[in-house]
Scaffold this motif. Sequence first.
Motif, short mmCIF file in Angstrom:
data_model
loop_
_atom_site.label_atom_id
_atom_site.label_comp_id
_atom_site.label_asym_id
_atom_site.label_seq_id
_atom_site.Cartn_x
_atom_site.Cartn_y
_atom_site.Cartn_z
N MET A 1 0.81 -1.22 0.00
CA MET A 1 0.00 0.00 0.00
C MET A 1 0.85 1.28 0.00
O MET A 1 0.34 2.36 -0.26
CB MET A 1 -0.95 0.00 1.21
N ASN A 2 2.15 1.14 0.31
CA ASN A 2 3.01 2.33 0.30
C ASN A 2 3.48 2.71 -1.10
O ASN A 2 4.04 3.78 -1.29
CB ASN A 2 4.24 2.08 1.19
N ASN A 3 3.24 1.81 -2.06
CA ASN A 3 3.71 2.07 -3.42
C ASN A 3 2.75 3.00 -4.17
O ASN A 3 1.57 3.07 -3.87
CB ASN A 3 3.80 0.77 -4.21
N THR A 4 3.34 3.69 -5.15
CA THR A 4 2.49 4.43 -6.09
C THR A 4 2.06 3.45 -7.19
O THR A 4 2.68 2.39 -7.35
CB THR A 4 3.24 5.60 -6.75
N VAL A 5 1.04 3.85 -7.96
CA VAL A 5 0.56 3.00 -9.05
C VAL A 5 1.70 2.74 -10.04
O VAL A 5 1.91 1.63 -10.51
CB VAL A 5 -0.64 3.65 -9.76
N GLN A 6 2.46 3.80 -10.32
CA GLN A 6 3.58 3.69 -11.25
C GLN A 6 4.60 2.64 -10.80
O GLN A 6 5.09 1.85 -11.59
CB GLN A 6 4.26 5.06 -11.36
N ALA B 1 2.44 -2.41 -20.23
CA ALA B 1 2.33 -1.20 -19.40
C ALA B 1 1.52 -0.12 -20.11
O ALA B 1 0.76 0.61 -19.47
CB ALA B 1 3.72 -0.68 -19.04
N GLY B 2 1.66 -0.04 -21.43
CA GLY B 2 0.92 0.96 -22.20
C GLY B 2 -0.58 0.82 -21.99
O GLY B 2 -1.30 1.80 -21.79
N ARG B 3 -1.02 -0.42 -22.01
CA ARG B 3 -2.43 -0.72 -21.81
C ARG B 3 -2.88 -0.28 -20.41
O ARG B 3 -3.96 0.28 -20.24
CB ARG B 3 -2.60 -2.23 -21.97
N ALA B 4 -2.03 -0.54 -19.42
CA ALA B 4 -2.36 -0.17 -18.04
C ALA B 4 -2.52 1.35 -17.91
O ALA B 4 -3.50 1.83 -17.34
CB ALA B 4 -1.28 -0.68 -17.09
N TYR B 5 -1.56 2.10 -18.49
CA TYR B 5 -1.63 3.57 -18.38
C TYR B 5 -2.86 4.12 -19.09
O TYR B 5 -3.49 5.06 -18.62
CB TYR B 5 -0.35 4.21 -18.94
N GLN B 6 -3.19 3.48 -20.21
CA GLN B 6 -4.37 3.90 -20.96
C GLN B 6 -5.64 3.74 -20.13
O GLN B 6 -6.48 4.63 -20.05
CB GLN B 6 -4.45 3.04 -22.21
N MET B 7 -5.76 2.59 -19.47
CA MET B 7 -6.95 2.32 -18.65
C MET B 7 -7.00 3.24 -17.43
O MET B 7 -8.05 3.73 -17.06
CB MET B 7 -6.99 0.86 -18.23
N LEU B 8 -5.83 3.49 -16.83
CA LEU B 8 -5.77 4.40 -15.68
C LEU B 8 -6.27 5.78 -16.09
O LEU B 8 -7.05 6.42 -15.39
CB LEU B 8 -4.33 4.53 -15.17
N ASP B 9 -5.81 6.18 -17.28
CA ASP B 9 -6.19 7.49 -17.78
C ASP B 9 -7.71 7.59 -17.97
O ASP B 9 -8.33 8.57 -17.54
CB ASP B 9 -5.47 7.74 -19.12
N SER B 10 -8.31 6.55 -18.55
CA SER B 10 -9.75 6.66 -18.80
C SER B 10 -10.56 6.54 -17.51
O SER B 10 -11.72 6.93 -17.48
CB SER B 10 -10.22 5.65 -19.85
N LEU B 11 -9.95 6.04 -16.45
CA LEU B 11 -10.65 6.03 -15.16
C LEU B 11 -10.20 7.18 -14.26
O LEU B 11 -10.54 7.23 -13.08
CB LEU B 11 -10.44 4.69 -14.45
N HIS B 12 -9.43 8.10 -14.82
CA HIS B 12 -8.94 9.28 -14.11
C HIS B 12 -8.20 8.92 -12.82
O HIS B 12 -8.44 9.50 -11.77
CB HIS B 12 -10.09 10.25 -13.79
N ILE B 13 -7.33 7.92 -12.92
CA ILE B 13 -6.51 7.57 -11.77
C ILE B 13 -5.08 8.01 -12.09
O ILE B 13 -4.54 7.65 -13.14
CB ILE B 13 -6.54 6.04 -11.50
N SER B 14 -4.49 8.80 -11.20
CA SER B 14 -3.14 9.28 -11.44
C SER B 14 -2.11 8.21 -11.06
O SER B 14 -2.16 7.66 -9.97
CB SER B 14 -2.89 10.55 -10.62
N PRO B 15 -1.17 7.91 -11.98
CA PRO B 15 -0.14 6.91 -11.69
C PRO B 15 0.74 7.29 -10.50
O PRO B 15 1.42 6.46 -9.94
CB PRO B 15 0.69 6.85 -12.97
N LYS B 16 0.73 8.58 -10.14
CA LYS B 16 1.60 9.03 -9.05
C LYS B 16 0.95 8.84 -7.68
O LYS B 16 1.60 9.02 -6.65
CB LYS B 16 1.95 10.51 -9.27
N ARG C 1 -0.43 7.20 -4.34
CA ARG C 1 -0.10 6.02 -3.55
C ARG C 1 -1.36 5.21 -3.26
O ARG C 1 -2.43 5.76 -3.04
CB ARG C 1 0.54 6.42 -2.22
N LEU C 2 -1.20 3.88 -3.25
CA LEU C 2 -2.36 3.00 -3.07
C LEU C 2 -3.09 3.29 -1.75
O LEU C 2 -4.31 3.27 -1.70
CB LEU C 2 -1.94 1.53 -3.11
N LYS C 3 -2.32 3.59 -0.70
CA LYS C 3 -2.98 3.75 0.60
C LYS C 3 -3.83 5.01 0.69
O LYS C 3 -4.67 5.12 1.57
CB LYS C 3 -1.96 3.72 1.74
#
Lengths: 232, 134
Positions: free
Chosen positions: A87-92, A107-122, A124-126
């Motif tokens: 949980m201390n990690n960032t999505v990236q 990874a490209g696919r993951a970033y694309q899906m994150l983007d369409s769900l408006h989740i920032s890769p930076k 942190r999970l927690k």
Amino acid sequence: MNTLVTCKDLTKAYGKKTALNRVSLEIESGHIIGLLGPNGSGKTTFIKLLNGLLTPTSGEIYVKKLPVGIESKKIISYLPDQTYLNMNNTVQEVIDYFSAFYADFDAGRAYQMLDSLHISPKDRLKTMSKGTKEKVQLILVMSRRAELYVLDEPIAGVDPATRDYILQTILTNYDPDASILISTHLISDVENILDQVIFIKEGEICLQASVDDIRMQHQKSIDALFREVFKC
Amino acid sequence: MEGTQNTKIPANKWNLASDRPVFIQIMEKLKLDIVTGYYLPGDKLPSVRDLAAEAAVNPNTMQRAFSELEREGLVYTQRTNGRFITEDTDLIDLLKQKMALDAISGFLKSMQQLGFSGEDALQLLKEAIKEEKE
């Protein structure tokens, strides 16, 4: 079409309690299969055996004719019912970790899906809500180009709008030759995307059939049939 | 998807009931799209995958609906090119007739349930049409 999973008399007992009793079935490629059963029917036990997290008490389970092990884990992308991410990690950071760990991770696919769900890769999970964490986990799992996706309760904790997006994500992101095994209680939400269902009752398979055959034969939805078969 | 159509006729909605086979309902919806002119004779159909995603159904189920439509001659496959709506307008007219007859028999059945004979139903229908015109 080829056979991805074969089970013969697969049995798992926890002490005196039999969780899975002589299950024999086959899962073929190119399907979306619902693994449906009430609480404690053996769904998660079956899924854990398939992923090598449990060993069978007796019987056999093969993934593409090989025993469960390193080779089977390479081709199965598994979403467990509980989180295992740090949980201390960032999505990236998690994406980097998955990229290093799985040869088929895109990874490209993951970033694309994150983007369409408006989740920032930076992020942190927690710092995320329960639903957002679930979304991240599902994105990670669906970003692998696996042959079999095993999703244990993938939509339980998210709102109906996100549920629709997730089902859409599942439909548009899997290879037509791959199969998806989804365990869930939320049958009416998923039944249109399933083409097969497996009903599991007290550790035994009581039905494996095509969704449209069931509707044709019983003139009712899978949800209605489930309520009938598992009436308390 | 509407942008690729040269007609302004809107697509019919995906209203999938849960107690009937999905592929049959997909066929009914696509037939309606053909008859109402959303798809014109010779139009290219979207891919199985795209249409499955749009309808939120399993691609295999969409595939099955397409195969059945193909069997009925309403759709044909051009190898490597995709699937197209039949150019046989007689067949489409025939389909329209059949769908109209189905709608009428459904109406008559409902009226019968309410206790109206065919004659009574016709009388009521005439009155309703008259009122609508006014």
